[in-house]
Design a protein around this motif. Structure first.
Motif, mmCIF file in Angstrom:
data_model
loop_
_atom_site.group_PDB
_atom_site.id
_atom_site.type_symbol
_atom_site.label_atom_id
_atom_site.label_comp_id
_atom_site.label_asym_id
_atom_site.label_seq_id
_atom_site.Cartn_x
_atom_site.Cartn_y
_atom_site.Cartn_z
ATOM 1 N N UNK A 9 -8.751 78.835 50.131
ATOM 2 C CA UNK A 9 -9.274 78.867 51.341
ATOM 3 C C UNK A 9 -9.606 76.423 51.725
ATOM 4 N N UNK A 10 -10.199 76.346 50.590
ATOM 5 C CA UNK A 10 -10.874 75.589 50.311
ATOM 6 C C UNK A 10 -9.579 74.311 50.164
ATOM 7 N N UNK A 11 -8.768 74.985 49.176
ATOM 8 C CA UNK A 11 -8.045 74.285 48.995
ATOM 9 C C UNK A 11 -6.826 74.138 49.089
ATOM 10 N N UNK A 12 -6.227 75.614 50.000
ATOM 11 C CA UNK A 12 -5.298 75.321 51.137
ATOM 12 C C UNK A 12 -5.951 74.115 51.993
ATOM 13 N N UNK A 13 -6.641 74.463 52.948
ATOM 14 C CA UNK A 13 -7.349 73.485 53.478
ATOM 15 C C UNK A 13 -7.797 71.879 52.838
ATOM 16 N N UNK A 14 -6.807 71.255 51.636
ATOM 17 C CA UNK A 14 -7.452 70.057 50.841
ATOM 18 C C UNK A 14 -8.883 70.310 51.075
ATOM 19 N N UNK A 15 -10.251 70.769 50.572
ATOM 20 C CA UNK A 15 -11.478 70.319 50.380
ATOM 21 C C UNK A 15 -11.868 70.209 52.065
ATOM 22 N N UNK A 16 -11.277 70.528 53.137
ATOM 23 C CA UNK A 16 -11.542 70.362 53.565
ATOM 24 C C UNK A 16 -13.380 70.223 53.669
ATOM 25 N N UNK A 17 -14.153 69.744 54.577
ATOM 26 C CA UNK A 17 -15.878 69.905 54.799
ATOM 27 C C UNK A 17 -16.666 70.155 53.526
ATOM 28 N N UNK A 18 -15.847 70.811 52.400
ATOM 29 C CA UNK A 18 -16.828 70.328 51.851
ATOM 30 C C UNK A 18 -16.063 69.525 50.250
ATOM 31 N N UNK A 19 -16.385 68.662 49.089
ATOM 32 C CA UNK A 19 -15.926 68.297 47.706
ATOM 33 C C UNK A 19 -15.876 69.226 46.910
ATOM 34 N N UNK A 20 -14.980 69.214 46.251
ATOM 35 C CA UNK A 20 -14.511 69.923 45.309
ATOM 36 C C UNK A 20 -15.679 70.335 44.831
#
Length: 393
Positions: free
Chosen positions: A232-243
């Protein structure tokens, strides 16, 4: 031309939007030449979700005044929202009134207490399900725990001696209602925090015996972190948190995870499911989400839930840390935690909050995703203090 009161003809959310531009004045709404169908805007979707949350909290016993303060609305706006939401459930209320005939209690009063639960008279609670597996899981655990004389709301059989009823859309179970009263002062009563730790530990002990009697759904917080949550974070381009920050957290969890005891857990531990009556524990309810997972999950989930209800419960950060101390001490009076479990506490807490961030992003519920992220950041700022309080340093 006669004027009309906007409160009488327009949805509450639209009145609030208009009030951002004009208040207390007449405005002319021109006739449209052509009606155009428009999909709900993101703002409208947020209002829909907000109103649903308000109704759910109202059913849980949160007062209109508390809801008004929490959502920055007037008391009258809260009342209108609850009335509008209740209308949407009226068809379901009628269905409930019909289905309880299966138990021969159709003359009893029906009152909605949660979005999927109704109080029947003063003695019973009826719960609805669309997922038959979740229904059967709850029935199985309730039956085993009741046989073990653990305080749960026992299942009431239908007139045909069945454990549940069904129609074309839903499954239904009826249970005995446990006595309870709302706990809103846990931050002022450390005895309740300690007792909450003890009753959770006792449930975990009982769950160990349940496991030997049947198979249960296995889950892994670590696999979820490296699976759908990360996706989900990948799909949202790491919105909210850095990879990179996400990777540091999962690396910390990996180092401890294999040493964390796994067993059947409740998975939804909060003061609405662990009931107290006049300050004394009265019973456990709602095993819909129960699964095999790391046992520390339940402890972390409960403490995070108190943070998420901070505005309603009026808990300060210092009071939260005090509850954390007494809650873990109470648990260990009944069931000792491994040092690795204590070391994992802040990282499990952070992972749970990222789970919620990802879940709410998938639901397009931006406000609640942001709220979950704030809790993650709170834990991250206080990792060392949490470790000290739970006794691993």
């Amino acid at each position: 031309m006669n004027y009309k009161n906007a409160n009488h003809i327009l949805p509450d959310r639209l009145v609030q939007e208009i009030q951002q531009y004009v208040q207390g004045e007449y405005i002319y709404i021109p006739i449209r030449d052509k009606i155009i169908s428009v999909a709900p805007t993101e703002y409208e979707q947020e209002l829909i979700k907000r109103n649903q949350h308000i109704f759910t909290k109202s059913l849980e016993g949160v007062s209109n005044r508390e809801l008004a303060d929490r959502y920055h609305l007037s008391d009258s706006s809260i009342r209108r929202i609850i009335i509008e939401q209740r209308k949407g459930y009226e068809a379901m209320n009628n269905k409930i009134r019909q289905i309880i005939n299966v138990w021969g209690i159709e003359e009893m009063e029906v009152k909605q207490i949660y979005d999927s639960a109704w109080q029947i008279g003063e003695a019973f609670v009826l719960k609805t399900y669309k997922d038959v597996n979740m229904l059967q899981r709850n029935i199985k655990i309730l039956t085993i725990l009741e046989d073990m004389e653990i305080p749960v709301g026992g299942i009431v059989l239908t007139k045909d001696k069945k454990t549940y009823a069904k129609d074309n859309e839903y499954y239904y179970i009826l249970t005995n209602k446990l006595s309870s009263s709302n706990i809103t002062d846990i931050h002022k009563n450390t005895a309740i925090a300690s007792e909450m730790g003890r009753v959770l530990a006792r449930l975990h002990k009982a769950f160990k015996e349940c496991e030997s009697q049947d198979e249960y759904w296995d889950n892994s917080l670590l696999k979820e972190m490296n699976g759908w949550i990360k996706d989900v974070f990948v799909k949202n381009n790491w919105k909210y948190i850095e990879e990179s920050e996400f990777g540091i957290l999962t690396d910390r969890l990996v180092k401890l995870y294999d040493k964390l005891p796994v067993q059947l857990i409740h998975r939804d531990v909060h003061l609405g499911n662990f009931l107290f009556n006049n300050g004394k524990f009265s019973g456990y309810i709602d095993f819909d989400l129960s699964q095999r997972n790391i046992r520390i999950f339940d402890l972390c989930y409960f403490m995070l839930g108190l943070l998420s209800e901070e505005e309603v419960l009026d808990i300060s950060e210092e009071q939260w840390f005090d509850i954390l101390k007494h809650f873990f001490e109470g648990y260990e009076q009944e069931c000792k935690l491994l040092i690795e479990e204590k070391q994992a506490v802040p990282y499990v807490m952070e992972s749970i909050e990222l789970l919620f961030v990802a879940w709410f992003m998938e639901q397009n519920d931006i406000k609640f995703a942001e709220d979950a992220m704030k809790l993650y950041q709170f834990v991250e700022r206080n990792v060392e203090r949490i470790l000290n309080i739970v006794g691993c340093k």
